[in-house]
Design a protein around this motif. Structure first.
Motif, PDB file in Angstrom:
ATOM      1  N   PRO A   1      -0.199  18.288  55.761  1.00 49.06           N
ATOM      2  CA  PRO A   1      -0.419  16.864  55.998  1.00 49.06           C
ATOM      3  C   PRO A   1      -1.784  16.395  55.495  1.00 49.06           C
ATOM      4  CG  PRO A   1      -0.749  18.081  58.013  1.00 49.06           C
ATOM      5  CD  PRO A   1      -0.236  19.056  56.998  1.00 49.06           C
ATOM      6  N   ALA A   2      -1.817  15.187  54.993  1.00 48.94           N
ATOM      7  CA  ALA A   2      -3.064  14.572  54.535  1.00 48.94           C
ATOM      8  C   ALA A   2      -3.039  13.104  54.937  1.00 48.94           C
ATOM      9  CB  ALA A   2      -3.193  14.705  53.026  1.00 48.94           C
ATOM     10  N   GLY A   3      -4.163  12.598  55.345  1.00 51.18           N
ATOM     11  CA  GLY A   3      -4.258  11.189  55.709  1.00 51.18           C
ATOM     12  C   GLY A   3      -3.661  10.905  57.074  1.00 51.18           C
ATOM     13  N   CYS A   4      -3.389   9.638  57.306  1.00 51.34           N
ATOM     14  CA  CYS A   4      -2.857   9.174  58.587  1.00 51.34           C
ATOM     15  C   CYS A   4      -1.335   9.191  58.560  1.00 51.34           C
ATOM     16  CB  CYS A   4      -3.357   7.756  58.863  1.00 51.34           C
ATOM     17  SG  CYS A   4      -2.843   7.096  60.458  1.00 51.34           S
ATOM     18  N   ARG A   5      -0.732   9.814  59.568  1.00 51.64           N
ATOM     19  CA  ARG A   5       0.728   9.897  59.655  1.00 51.64           C
ATOM     20  C   ARG A   5       1.168   9.358  61.004  1.00 51.64           C
ATOM     21  NH1 ARG A   5       2.721  13.569  55.695  1.00 51.64           N
ATOM     22  NH2 ARG A   5       4.695  12.617  56.278  1.00 51.64           N
ATOM     23  N   GLN A   6       2.136   8.469  61.016  1.00 50.52           N
ATOM     24  CA  GLN A   6       2.642   7.923  62.269  1.00 50.52           C
ATOM     25  C   GLN A   6       3.581   8.926  62.926  1.00 50.52           C
ATOM     26  OE1 GLN A   6       4.163   3.970  62.006  1.00 50.52           O
ATOM     27  NE2 GLN A   6       4.627   3.857  64.179  1.00 50.52           N
ATOM     28  N   LEU A   7       3.454   9.072  64.230  1.00 57.06           N
ATOM     29  CA  LEU A   7       4.327   9.974  64.984  1.00 57.06           C
ATOM     30  C   LEU A   7       5.678   9.320  65.208  1.00 57.06           C
ATOM     31  CD1 LEU A   7       1.732  11.163  67.617  1.00 57.06           C
ATOM     32  CD2 LEU A   7       2.867  12.609  65.925  1.00 57.06           C
ATOM     33  N   PRO A   8       6.743  10.121  65.353  1.00 57.34           N
ATOM     34  CA  PRO A   8       8.050   9.546  65.694  1.00 57.34           C
ATOM     35  C   PRO A   8       7.939   8.775  67.016  1.00 57.34           C
ATOM     36  CG  PRO A   8       8.276  11.855  65.072  1.00 57.34           C
ATOM     37  CD  PRO A   8       6.814  11.576  65.178  1.00 57.34           C
ATOM     38  N   THR A   9       8.765   7.770  67.173  1.00 54.16           N
ATOM     39  CA  THR A   9       8.706   6.903  68.347  1.00 54.16           C
ATOM     40  C   THR A   9       8.845   7.667  69.659  1.00 54.16           C
ATOM     41  OG1 THR A   9       9.644   5.133  67.016  1.00 54.16           O
ATOM     42  CG2 THR A   9       9.700   4.838  69.395  1.00 54.16           C
TER      43      THR A   9
ATOM     44  N   GLN B   1      -7.069  21.884  67.897  1.00 53.69           N
ATOM     45  CA  GLN B   1      -7.530  22.944  66.999  1.00 53.69           C
ATOM     46  C   GLN B   1      -6.337  23.727  66.442  1.00 53.69           C
ATOM     47  OE1 GLN B   1     -10.595  23.252  65.925  1.00 53.69           O
ATOM     48  NE2 GLN B   1     -11.339  21.628  67.284  1.00 53.69           N
ATOM     49  N   PRO B   2      -6.522  24.430  65.318  1.00 53.08           N
ATOM     50  CA  PRO B   2      -5.446  25.242  64.745  1.00 53.08           C
ATOM     51  C   PRO B   2      -4.908  26.251  65.766  1.00 53.08           C
ATOM     52  CG  PRO B   2      -7.279  25.089  63.216  1.00 53.08           C
ATOM     53  CD  PRO B   2      -7.746  24.485  64.512  1.00 53.08           C
ATOM     54  N   GLY B   3      -3.590  26.369  65.824  1.00 51.20           N
ATOM     55  CA  GLY B   3      -2.964  27.308  66.733  1.00 51.20           C
ATOM     56  C   GLY B   3      -2.718  26.763  68.129  1.00 51.20           C
ATOM     57  N   TYR B   4      -3.035  25.501  68.368  1.00 48.58           N
ATOM     58  CA  TYR B   4      -2.857  24.884  69.676  1.00 48.58           C
ATOM     59  C   TYR B   4      -1.901  23.696  69.574  1.00 48.58           C
ATOM     60  CZ  TYR B   4      -6.672  27.671  71.491  1.00 48.58           C
ATOM     61  OH  TYR B   4      -7.452  28.720  71.887  1.00 48.58           O
ATOM     62  N   GLY B   5      -1.541  23.145  70.727  1.00 47.51           N
ATOM     63  CA  GLY B   5      -0.663  21.986  70.776  1.00 47.51           C
ATOM     64  C   GLY B   5      -1.041  21.090  71.937  1.00 47.51           C
ATOM     65  N   THR B   6      -0.391  19.933  72.021  1.00 47.85           N
ATOM     66  CA  THR B   6      -0.653  19.002  73.106  1.00 47.85           C
ATOM     67  C   THR B   6       0.502  18.020  73.245  1.00 47.85           C
ATOM     68  OG1 THR B   6      -2.275  17.466  74.030  1.00 47.85           O
ATOM     69  CG2 THR B   6      -1.850  17.288  71.683  1.00 47.85           C
ATOM     70  N   HIS B   7       0.597  17.415  74.404  1.00 44.15           N
ATOM     71  CA  HIS B   7       1.528  16.308  74.587  1.00 44.15           C
ATOM     72  C   HIS B   7       0.951  15.107  73.836  1.00 44.15           C
ATOM     73  CE1 HIS B   7       4.253  18.019  77.596  1.00 44.15           C
ATOM     74  NE2 HIS B   7       3.196  18.751  77.904  1.00 44.15           N
ATOM     75  N   VAL B   8       1.800  14.265  73.307  1.00 45.29           N
ATOM     76  CA  VAL B   8       1.351  13.097  72.563  1.00 45.29           C
ATOM     77  C   VAL B   8       1.878  11.820  73.197  1.00 45.29           C
ATOM     78  CG1 VAL B   8       1.090  14.332  70.371  1.00 45.29           C
ATOM     79  CG2 VAL B   8       3.273  13.314  70.926  1.00 45.29           C
ATOM     80  N   PRO B   9       1.170  10.696  72.958  1.00 48.82           N
ATOM     81  CA  PRO B   9       1.624   9.434  73.538  1.00 48.82           C
ATOM     82  C   PRO B   9       2.929   8.962  72.897  1.00 48.82           C
ATOM     83  CG  PRO B   9      -0.175   9.031  72.026  1.00 48.82           C
ATOM     84  CD  PRO B   9      -0.020  10.521  72.153  1.00 48.82           C
ATOM     85  N   GLY B  10       3.843   8.473  73.702  1.00 45.01           N
ATOM     86  CA  GLY B  10       5.068   7.907  73.158  1.00 45.01           C
ATOM     87  C   GLY B  10       4.802   6.541  72.559  1.00 45.01           C
ATOM     88  N   GLY B  11       5.687   6.084  71.753  1.00 45.25           N
ATOM     89  CA  GLY B  11       5.536   4.746  71.175  1.00 45.25           C
ATOM     90  C   GLY B  11       4.963   4.781  69.784  1.00 45.25           C
ATOM     91  N   ALA B  12       3.759   4.287  69.626  1.00 49.07           N
ATOM     92  CA  ALA B  12       3.208   4.070  68.292  1.00 49.07           C
ATOM     93  C   ALA B  12       1.990   4.927  68.004  1.00 49.07           C
ATOM     94  CB  ALA B  12       2.856   2.589  68.128  1.00 49.07           C
ATOM     95  N   GLY B  13       2.011   6.205  68.371  1.00 48.97           N
ATOM     96  CA  GLY B  13       0.874   7.082  68.102  1.00 48.97           C
ATOM     97  C   GLY B  13       0.848   7.564  66.658  1.00 48.97           C
ATOM     98  N   SER B  14      -0.242   8.228  66.292  1.00 43.30           N
ATOM     99  CA  SER B  14      -0.385   8.757  64.933  1.00 43.30           C
ATOM    100  C   SER B  14      -1.279   9.986  64.984  1.00 43.30           C
ATOM    101  CB  SER B  14      -0.972   7.702  64.008  1.00 43.30           C
ATOM    102  OG  SER B  14      -2.250   7.290  64.467  1.00 43.30           O
ATOM    103  N   PHE B  15      -1.365  10.691  63.840  1.00 42.37           N
ATOM    104  CA  PHE B  15      -2.273  11.814  63.738  1.00 42.37           C
ATOM    105  C   PHE B  15      -2.836  11.877  62.320  1.00 42.37           C
ATOM    106  CE2 PHE B  15       1.601  13.793  62.168  1.00 42.37           C
ATOM    107  CZ  PHE B  15       1.166  14.656  61.190  1.00 42.37           C
ATOM    108  N   SER B  16      -3.978  12.545  62.207  1.00 40.39           N
ATOM    109  CA  SER B  16      -4.557  12.783  60.894  1.00 40.39           C
ATOM    110  C   SER B  16      -5.028  14.230  60.845  1.00 40.39           C
ATOM    111  CB  SER B  16      -5.723  11.837  60.617  1.00 40.39           C
ATOM    112  OG  SER B  16      -6.782  12.056  61.532  1.00 40.39           O
ATOM    113  N   ALA B  17      -4.891  14.820  59.659  1.00 38.91           N
ATOM    114  CA  ALA B  17      -5.294  16.220  59.500  1.00 38.91           C
ATOM    115  C   ALA B  17      -6.322  16.336  58.398  1.00 38.91           C
ATOM    116  CB  ALA B  17      -4.076  17.070  59.152  1.00 38.91           C
TER     117      ALA B  17
END
Length: 100
Positions: A47-55, A84-100
């Motif tokens: 992944p590169a840049g800003c990516r929107q998470l599924p709803t 951090q690499p090798g970890y995970g987390t719960h994410v907000p529902g709705g209109a969240g995003s991530f960047s790598a």
């Protein structure tokens, strides 16, 4: 008048420094997002840049070689949580995003 000129000079210098900063390399690996048991996993390869998470995203795992930032909006702006690499987390529902 001098104050204004100094302020303009500082802004111009800051802009030039920002342009000279090296670009970050794209993360290598996968970001995997689990939404529901009825859907396949969403896999974002290198992944590169800003990516929107599924709803209906529920959990994000970072299987890349670098940190991933999670945001509560679709624009990767404002406060974020670092995974951090090798970890995970719960994410907000709705209109969240991530960047790598």
């Amino acid at each position: 008048m001098r104050t204004r000129a100094a302020l303009v000079s500082l802004i111009a210098a800051g802009s030039m420094l920002g342009l000279a900063a090296p670009a970050q390399a794209a993360a290598s690996g996968d970001v995997v997002v689990f939404s529901t048991e009825a859907q396949p996993l969403d896999v974002y390869r290198d992944p590169a840049g800003c990516r929107q998470l599924p709803t209906v995203a529920h959990v994000l795992t970072n299987q890349t070689d670098g940190p991933v930032r999670i945001y509560g909006n679709p624009f990767c702006l404002g406060p974020s949580l670092v995974v951090q690499p090798g970890y995970g987390t719960h994410v907000p529902g709705g209109a969240g995003s991530f960047s790598a």
